[in-house]
Scaffold this active site. Structure first.
Site, PDB file in Angstrom:
ATOM      1  N   SER A  64       0.798  -1.222   0.000  1.00  0.00           N
ATOM      2  CA  SER A  64       0.000   0.000   0.000  1.00  0.00           C
ATOM      3  C   SER A  64       0.835   1.279   0.000  1.00  0.00           C
ATOM      4  O   SER A  64       0.317   2.353  -0.293  1.00  0.00           O
ATOM      5  CB  SER A  64      -0.948   0.022   1.203  1.00  0.00           C
ATOM      6  OG  SER A  64      -0.250   0.302   2.390  1.00  0.00           O
ATOM      7  N   LYS A 109       0.995   4.982   6.932  1.00  0.00           N
ATOM      8  CA  LYS A 109       0.445   5.800   5.850  1.00  0.00           C
ATOM      9  C   LYS A 109       1.122   7.162   5.852  1.00  0.00           C
ATOM     10  O   LYS A 109       1.846   7.514   6.772  1.00  0.00           O
ATOM     11  CB  LYS A 109      -1.071   6.005   6.022  1.00  0.00           C
ATOM     12  CG  LYS A 109      -1.899   4.734   6.145  1.00  0.00           C
ATOM     13  CD  LYS A 109      -1.927   3.926   4.873  1.00  0.00           C
ATOM     14  CE  LYS A 109      -2.735   2.632   5.061  1.00  0.00           C
ATOM     15  NZ  LYS A 109      -2.602   1.733   3.884  1.00  0.00           N
TER      16      LYS A 109
END
Length: 253
Positions: free
Chosen positions: A52, A125
């Protein structure tokens, strides 16, 4: 090597061996204590199990995370942060504990901070929105906007050239004490966008942030400092008091 005179009487050989062994044990214990304190208060290793954050972080990368953020150093736009699962972002973990000598060694290395933890609900993230920011996607050029200002994202990986920065449209205002986070591999990241309908609205409480990723430490050919891309967020200022506030208390990716 030159001889060093101490001025004392020579000790018997056996006692010298015992003193040497004692010194080695003391040095070893001190080194472990220092390693534990570093892991607890300064830095911790983590590993990357998913795609990701490609291409910034790749599967099986080992990273070093600074624990000085957010307690001493405020979170800024573009920082890559490790945080605990805010609730429902990850499936229930299925512990696969090593047994025997190998399990004991793995536990010990993890305890002192020489091996990354892999049994806890962590995510990683990039911070896009700080408290008070209005984050929108997308303008006519496919760019994210923060408080009406488009941002350039050179770290993005998209499935096809010319795609917008997010295939999902959204318009959110980040509440005080929270963050809006997104993966660099934008089409393959279960980030804030994927949890907008959850109780937390996709926002990450700052108190769950463990620290800021600062370095890819392994494999050696990928050794690199991690960039926050400050130039992409020039002109943006924190909109709410919570942007610099850590609330009292807190890596699948």
């Amino acid at each position: 090597m030159e001889k060093v005179e101490t001025g004392g009487a020579a000790r018997p050989g056996g006692r010298g061996v015992l003193l040497f062994a004692r010194d080695i044990v003391v040095i070893f214990l001190v080194a472990l204590l220092i390693s534990f304190l570093v892991k607890t208060f300064l830095i911790r290793p983590f590993w990357i199990p998913s795609e990701s954050m490609n291409d910034t972080l790749q599967v099986d990368d080992r990273i070093i995370v600074s624990l000085l953020t957010p307690d001493l150093i405020p979170i800024e736009h573009g920082d890559i942060v490790v945080f605990e699962d805010p609730g429902g972002w990850l499936p229930e973990p299925q512990p696969q504990e090593e047994t025997g000598l190998l399990g004991a060694v793995d536990w010990f290395l993890t305890f002192v901070g020489l091996a990354p933890e892999d049994d806890h609900g962590y995510l990683i993230k990039r911070v896009i929105g700080l408290p008070g920011d209005r984050v929108q996607c997308c303008n006519d050029y496919g760019q994210l906007m923060i408080d009406g200002q488009p941002i350039d994202e050179p770290y993005l990986r998209l499935d096809a050239p010319g795609e917008p920065a997010s295939s999902l449209s959204f318009d959110v205002t980040v509440p005080e004490g929270h963050l809006w986070v997104m993966g660099d591999n934008r089409d393959h990241s279960g980030d804030s966008r994927a949890h907008m309908d959850a109780p937390g609205g996709g926002f990450v409480p700052i108190q769950t942030v463990v620290g800021r990723a600062v370095l890819v430490s392994w494999p050696l050919e990928r050794w690199a400092w991690l960039d926050s891309y400050d130039e992409s967020f020039v002109g943006l200022e924190p909109q709410g008091a919570g942007a610099w506030q850590v609330l009292p208390s807190g890596v699948p990716s």
